[in-house]
Structure formats: C-alpha cells, structure tokens
Design a protein around this motif. Structure first.
Motif, mmCIF file in Angstrom:
data_model
loop_
_atom_site.group_PDB
_atom_site.id
_atom_site.type_symbol
_atom_site.label_atom_id
_atom_site.label_comp_id
_atom_site.label_asym_id
_atom_site.label_seq_id
_atom_site.Cartn_x
_atom_site.Cartn_y
_atom_site.Cartn_z
ATOM 1 N N ILE A 130 0.416 12.162 -4.591
ATOM 2 C CA ILE A 130 1.012 11.792 -3.881
ATOM 3 C C ILE A 130 2.999 12.541 -4.662
ATOM 4 N N THR A 131 3.987 13.643 -4.194
ATOM 5 C CA THR A 131 4.394 13.979 -5.018
ATOM 6 C C THR A 131 6.370 13.642 -4.369
ATOM 7 N N ARG B 261 -3.528 14.836 7.303
ATOM 8 C CA ARG B 261 -3.477 13.030 7.875
ATOM 9 C C ARG B 261 -3.203 12.764 6.999
ATOM 10 N N ILE B 262 -2.766 11.018 8.041
ATOM 11 C CA ILE B 262 -1.625 10.039 6.901
ATOM 12 C C ILE B 262 -3.027 9.341 6.308
ATOM 13 N N THR C 7 0.547 -1.561 0.020
ATOM 14 C CA THR C 7 0.259 0.153 -0.016
ATOM 15 C C THR C 7 0.772 0.997 -0.450
ATOM 16 N N ILE C 8 0.209 2.175 -0.610
ATOM 17 C CA ILE C 8 0.427 3.795 0.160
ATOM 18 C C ILE C 8 0.346 4.366 0.958
ATOM 19 N N ALA C 9 1.515 5.036 1.467
ATOM 20 C CA ALA C 9 0.592 5.804 3.156
ATOM 21 C C ALA C 9 1.252 6.925 2.260
ATOM 22 N N TYR C 10 0.407 8.413 2.898
ATOM 23 C CA TYR C 10 0.769 9.266 2.645
ATOM 24 C C TYR C 10 0.295 10.213 3.506
ATOM 25 N N VAL C 11 0.683 11.563 3.088
ATOM 26 C CA VAL C 11 0.117 12.487 3.525
ATOM 27 C C VAL C 11 -0.822 13.734 3.287
ATOM 28 N N ALA C 12 -1.814 13.982 3.501
ATOM 29 C CA ALA C 12 -2.869 14.837 2.954
ATOM 30 C C ALA C 12 -3.332 16.031 3.756
ATOM 31 N N LEU C 13 -3.908 16.751 2.886
ATOM 32 C CA LEU C 13 -4.569 17.916 4.359
ATOM 33 C C LEU C 13 -6.014 18.223 3.449
#
Length: 794
Positions: free
Chosen positions: A661-662, A634-635, A621-627
């Motif tokens: 995702i950058t 959130r993660i 899975t891809i875990a990422y930081v988002a606003l």
C-alpha cells in the motif's frame, strides 16, 4: 458563543443546495470555518460596496484572508489539510476585493437570519416611559423630585427579559419615591394644620385672610396626597404583574437550562455556568421582598388591609414558586448506574445566599420510577413506595464563599438494590428509566415559613452487570436526543426522522471520541444504508423514519448485533486508538462497498483508505487497489484491526509494515501523510542484561497463495488475512487458537462470529484440512464478500 460555533450545528441540518447557496464558490464554507473568529471580528458592515474610495481597504482585507490561510497551512501538521489550505489561499487571491467583501458580508447576514439573531440595533431605554415621575406631577416646596433616570437609557438592544428586569427595578424605585413623597406631604399637612389652629381669629379686613391661605394650601396638599396614593396603588398592581412575567421567564429558563444539560450529554451545546441564573434569581427574590414591604406599608397608610390582601397572596404565591424552582442538579449522576458501584452528584440551590441562618439544611435523595417522576411538583406529592435502596443518600447544603454558591455534594452514593416494574412483551431491563429525587425543607430570610423543595435528576438506567451497559446507553442516547423540553417524564417518540438521527449520531460521535471533526454526508449516508438495509447509494433517507427497534432491538441484516452496538463499538475503538487519525482526516470512516468501488476503481495500484468494518464490532480495515496475477485489478480488504490488535501495534506502524500500500486516497504518498505516526526504529540490537535479544512485532499479509502452498502458510484465498511475525524469524509467532467446538456461527464476545484475529499456540494437525491445506471452518469465513473485480482498462 461565536456565530460560527452555533452555525456549525445548523449546517448539519441544511440541504446541500442550501449550503451551496449560502457559501458560494468565491467564499467556501471551509474558509469560513478555518478563519471563523477573525472573520467575525472584521468591520464588513461598515463597507459601502459601491464606493470606489474603499477599494484599498477591501484589498487589504483580501490580502489578510490570503495571509491567514497561508499561515494556517504552514502551521498545520496534517498534510491533507495543509494542501487544502494552500489551494484556498490561491483561490481567494483571484477574487475581486470588493466582491469578496460583499460576499462575506452577505454570508454573515444570512447566517444570522438562519440562527434568528439580531444585532447592532439601538434600543430606547424603558425608564420613565410608563408614567410621569412624581416631580412632574407636583411642583411644590418640600416635595422630593422624581428619581433621576438610570444611566445609559440609550444603549444597545438587550434581550427582552433584561429590559423587563431593568424596568421592574425602576418601578420599585418609583413606588418607594411615591411613598416617600406622600410621607413628606403628610408631614407638611400636619404642620399647616397646626399653624391654622394656633392663628388668632380672623379680623374683618380687606386684606387676604392668612388663615384662608393656609386652608387653601392644606386642600392642595390633600389633593396631591390622594393622587399620589392612587398612582402608588396602581403602580403596585402593575409591578406585581411585571414581576410575575419576569419570574415566569426565569422558571422557563431554568427548564431550558436543564434540557440543554440533557442535550449536552450527547454533545449538544451547553453552557453549565449557573452564575447569571443565580443573579437573576436573587434579583427576583429581592424585588418580591421589597414589594411585600410596600404592600404592608400602603395597607397601613390606608388603615385597612382588606383591599391589599389579594396583592399579598399573589406575592406569596410567586415567592413560593421561586423558592421551589431554585434547586437544580448542577452535576448529574451517571445516566447508566451499576448497582453496588459508587457514583457522585452535586445539587445547587440558587438562593443559597439568602437562606436563613440556623440549623443546617439536609438534602435527602431517593430513587423514583418514571410514574413517580410525573407527580413531582404536583399537589399531593410523591408516591410513598420505595423502589430502591440508596446508600449515602443525604448531604448538607454548604456555602462556598469564593464561588458564592450553596451546594450539596453526594460523593459516595451507591444503589444497593432496585425493584423493577413488570415488563411487557419484548421490553428489557435496560429500557426502564428511573430518576433520583432530591428533597429539602428550606427557609429563606424574610419569609414566613420553610418551604419543601424538590428536584429530580435526568433519567437514569440501572444495570446489575457490565454486559448491560451498551444497551442501557442506547436508551440514554435515544432519550437525550429526542425528548421534548417540556415533556411528561420520561416520554420519548418511538420513531424519528433520519435527519434527526443523523445529527444525533454525528454529535454523539464528536462528543464521545473527543474530536471537532463530525461525520460527513458520505458517513451518514452509509449509516442510513445500514439502519434501513438499503444498499442503494443514491437514495435520499432524510424523510424516512427510524424506529427504536431498528436502532437497538433488531439485529442488522446478516449480523448478530444491533445498529447501536456496532456504532458504539466504532466510537470506542476510535476514542481509545484512532482519535488523532480521525481528527486529521486520515480515516474515511463509514463507507459502503458500492461507494468504495466507485471512488477506488480508477486509482493506481497501492491506493488505499481506512474504513470502519461493518462485519464486526469495533474494527478498522484497510481497503486497497491490487493487481492480481491474471491482470485484473481488485479492491482488497485486509482483516479488520480491533482494539486488541492496536494495543499490540499502533495503526501507523501497521500501515508502514505493508509495503504494497503506497498512496493514501486520493493520491498522497503514505509516508508523507502517516510519517508522524510511525514509531521510531530501533537502533543497533544489544542483548538485555539477562542476555536475551529483543524482538519486535511486524504486520504481514499472506496473500496470493496457490493450492500447492504448505498447510502452515495457506491463509490466503480471495480475502486477505493478517498475521504477525517476529522480526528476523521465518515462522509465525502468532497463530489462530480454536476451541474444539469451533464453528463460524459460534458467537464471540460481542455476539459476532468468531474469526482468528490473533494466532497463538495453534497446531494445524488438530484441525480437519481440505485439499488446499486450509482449515475447512476457516475457509467458510473467507468467502470473497469484500472483493470487487474490474477490468484494468476501465
């Protein structure tokens, strides 16, 4: 093997503080790893670190280290490693040259201490140190001098076994020289006695009687003949004792080779070359045959065989043990064997060059139980009960002149049926271990009779269906990893230290996936959390014990599968679809949610990492930081990609598809890191010969939808779901397919709850809807157990 090749296995067992002491900041372990071969080739021990005259040489070595690191950075396609290498080269350039030399020298010394290695010492040859040579005992005409010393008595120290073998060969030469010297003495005595008999009677003169001189000469020869005889017998006794020591070492080494072969099946260090052992085996046989001849000759010279019967019996006993220990399974059969399936194995006989000419030697194979395996090699032989039917169970020992080996190749063996023992309690058929026994009657040239020779394979687990393969492999891994070298077949402990288990998992992962990158401390700590169901990220698990039940009998907390089933699924996924990503360090791997929160909480929006799913078998899975819209960061965890997903579209292209995702953790632009894995974009679209326009699959994440969204797009919520869209279209080409009796707890193919990873032929009108427009059963699986909220100001 290079020193670092051995040290890499050891560092996994050492505590962090020990590693920090061993590899200081001025010479990191990474530099030791990247420049391993070059470092071990440099003359660090020749430096006098207090001699300022050697500063220029030290400066050159430091410059070479810096240059080597820069060169590797230039060649390395992995962006992460390239940056690390550049940082290391800058760091090395700031270290004082002589201080760096001292540090590297001390590091190599400490490594040798940990590995128990010694080197560079000069030993004294053993030739001639036990007895004076015959030439030193007697200086008489007609007596042969002692054999000259073997060339190179002053040489580098070698293993004691090699020294003993050299000493053994020389002692056989000494025995032969004593025999030849005694033969010459006996001939001289015969001539002297004949001369005395032919002389006239002595006359009364004042001159010395020639006959008396001859008698005195005969007495001297008789004295030396008796002394040589005593030394010859004593040397025979001593040499037979040394032969036994050398042969005991050889038999033990064969056992160690088999154990290393066993360990090699889970990634342990194993040198499969049997050439040196075959040479040693043939040497031992040659010495035994020569000593038996010398015993027969000494018995003839003494005109009595009674005093030498014990020597003959001892040599015969040793010869039988050598012949029986010289058969090994060179290529093991699969350790998980399915009935009615073909498999192969190869058995090698190390004394094949010495086999007596005549009728061919036939090897027979049969299946034996664990109990029967314990009687192999013991008096009384094997139990007669046949526990299975083995097809194509015979093969001929054939000589290969090019490799100078004699092997029997079983190419198309198959188990037709198997008889299992009664099981107790919760024991499973996949926990029952068998072995394949190989037997033959072999006659060696120069020996009195043929010997019955036996050897067994490594333990095997026999299954009847492919669904048993995973659990059977768990039995094999536990047996390979935790068996003792000289165990009773096939006894293994019920519990082991987590430290042992973590080493095993790392070795198995590297071996199975085919990578040089091991599991790091973070990965292993998370695996321990899963085994022990302990979420604390600070707990030390190394002294805790893992049981067989925790490994592969009890399901993990909150999951319908065992620890091994889950771990094996990750290995399978990585081996088939992710090995390059893993080897290049682009997959973080095993990481818990608490740890994930800690390392991502202060990262910029769009920062992501790749982690193996802990909720299903074989997913990444891809875990990422988002606003979020409310300003809270959130993660998020995207629904895991499985083997089937990555067969449709590779991981690199899926990452490229997701614009939000950058940056790869810690802060590298994703296109710089993953660009090499992107598939080339299609050129101008042209119709096919049938007139159709081609399509592509693009990964799209549906997120942030409100309750008023239309039902067909209401896949959102706090968890993120993945759907595939055809390029240039506005509707999903892949939709979820449910069975009429679908429920979140319904077990899937791996025993996991079913969740729609692929969307196909789905009609929302057939599923009950809630007010948000999403299927109720779907929303039950979309609980936010993989999301963390935190204030953006943290």
């Amino acid at each position: 093997m290079a020193q670092w090749d051995q040290m890499k296995l050891l560092v996994q067992q050492l505590q962090s503080q020990t590693l920090n002491d061993l590899y200081p900041g001025s010479f990191p372990m990474d530099v030791r790893h990247y420049l391993a071969n070059w470092i071990e080739d440099q003359p660090w021990e020749t430096f006098d670190v207090d001699n300022v005259d050697q500063d220029p040489q030290a400066n050159r070595l430091r410059d070479q280290i810096v240059g080597q690191l820069m060169e590797q950075a230039h060649k390395n396609p992995n962006v992460l490693e390239k940056m690390r290498l550049q940082e290391f080269s800058k760091k090395m350039n700031t270290v004082q040259p002589m201080a760096l030399v001292r540090t590297v020298r001390d590091v190599l010394r400490k490594e040798r201490q940990y590995l128990g290695l010694t080197g560079g010492t000069v030993g004294t040859g053993l030739v001639g140190q036990y007895h004076s040579s015959p030439g030193q005992a007697l200086h008489q005409p007609g007596v042969s001098p002692s054999p000259s010393p073997i060339n190179g008595t002053q040489n580098l120290a070698r293993p004691k076994c090699n020294q003993d073998m050299d000493n053994l060969v020389f002692k056989v030469l000494e025995i032969r020289k004593y025999r030849q010297s005694m033969h010459q003495l006996n001939e001289e005595m015969t001539w002297e006695k004949q001369d005395v008999e032919s002389m006239p009677s002595p006359m009364q003169t004042s001159e010395l009687d020639p006959q008396q001189e001859k008698q005195k000469r005969i007495q001297q020869l008789e004295y030396h003949y008796r002394e040589y005889g005593k030394k010859r017998v004593h040397l025979l006794h001593e040499t037979i004792g040394i032969l036994k020591e050398c042969q005991d070492w050889f038999i033990q080494r064969i056992k160690e080779w088999r154990w290393e072969q066993h360990q090699g099946t889970i990634g342990g260090v194993f040198d499969e070359n049997l050439g040196p052992l075959q040479n040693r085996c043939e040497q031992l046989l040659g010495v035994n045959v020569q000593l038996r001849q010398e015993v027969i000759l000494v018995a003839q010279d003494n005109r009595s065989s009674d005093p030498f019967t014990e020597m003959q019996n001892e040599l015969g006993k040793q010869l039988k043990a050598l012949i029986q220990s010289s058969m090994v399974v060179d290529k093991q059969p699969p350790q998980v064997i399915k009935t009615q399936s073909k498999f192969s194995t190869t058995v090698r006989y190390l004394l094949g060059e010495k086999v007596a000419a005549g009728k061919p030697i036939v090897l027979k194979a049969q299946i034996i139980t664990e109990v029967q395996a314990r009687s192999v090699g013991q008096e009384g032989g094997m139990a007669s009960e046949n526990v299975g039917e083995l097809i194509n169970s015979t093969a001929i020992l054939e000589h290969n002149p090019s490799s100078k080996s004699m092997c029997a190749n079983f190419r198309n063996m198959s188990i037709k049926k198997i008889k299992r023992a009664d099981r107790k309690g919760s024991e499973s058929v996949t926990e029952e271990k068998f072995a394949i026994l190989f037997t033959a009657d072999i006659a060696i040239a120069g020996c009195d009779a043929a010997c019955s020779v036996q050897t067994i394979s490594l333990p095997v687990v026999i299954i009847v269906h492919g669904s048993q393969d995973n659990n059977a492999m768990a039995t094999v891994v536990w047996d390979c990893a935790f068996s003792e070298p000289n165990r009773i077949p096939f006894v293994v402990p019920e519990r082991v230290l987590w430290l042992q288990m973590s080493m095993t998992l790392s070795r198995k992962f590297m071996s199975e996936v085919g990578t040089q990158r091991c599991l790091d401390e973070n990965n292993l700590h998370f695996l321990a959390q899963k085994v022990f169901n302990k979420p604390d990220i600070t707990e030390d698990f190394n002294t805790k014990h893992v049981t067989w039940s925790q490994f592969n009998k009890e399901v993990m907390h909150g999951r319908p599968f065992t620890f091994w089933q889950w771990f094996d699924g990750v290995m399978e996924l990585t081996k088939k679809h992710l090995v390059r990503y893993w080897s290049d360090g682009l997959i973080f791997g095993f990481i818990g949610k608490q740890h994930l929160h800690v390392i991502l909480q202060n990262k910029q929006n769009g920062t992501f990492l790749l982690r193996f799913s802990d909720s299903e078998i074989g997913g990444i899975t891809i875990a990422y930081v988002a606003l979020a819209e409310n300003g809270i960061r959130r993660i998020q965890n995207i629904q895991p990609f499985t083997k089937r997903d990555l067969e449709i579209r590779c991981l690199g292209d899926r990452i490229r598809d997701l614009d939000f995702i950058t940056h790869v953790y810690p802060d590298l632009p994703k296109n710089d890191v993953f660009g090499q894995y992107y598939t080339a974009e299609l050129g101008p679209v042209q119709p096919t010969t049938e007139g159709y326009l081609p399509t592509t699959i693009t990964t799209t994440v549906v997120r942030g939808l409100d309750p008023s969204s239309p039902p067909s797009m209401a896949l959102g919520g706090d968890d993120i779901q993945m759907a595939a869209f055809s390029q240039g279209t506005q509707f999903p080409v892949a939709m979820p397919q449910f069975s009429p009796n679908f429920s979140p707890s319904h077990p899937g193919a791996h025993g996991a709850p079913i969740f729609p990873h692929h969307f196909e032929n789905f009609n929302l009108g057939n599923i009950p809807q809630n007010q948000a427009g999403a299927p109720e059963s779907m929303l039950e699986d979309m609980l936010p157990d993989s999301i963390y909220n935190f204030d953006a100001s943290m």
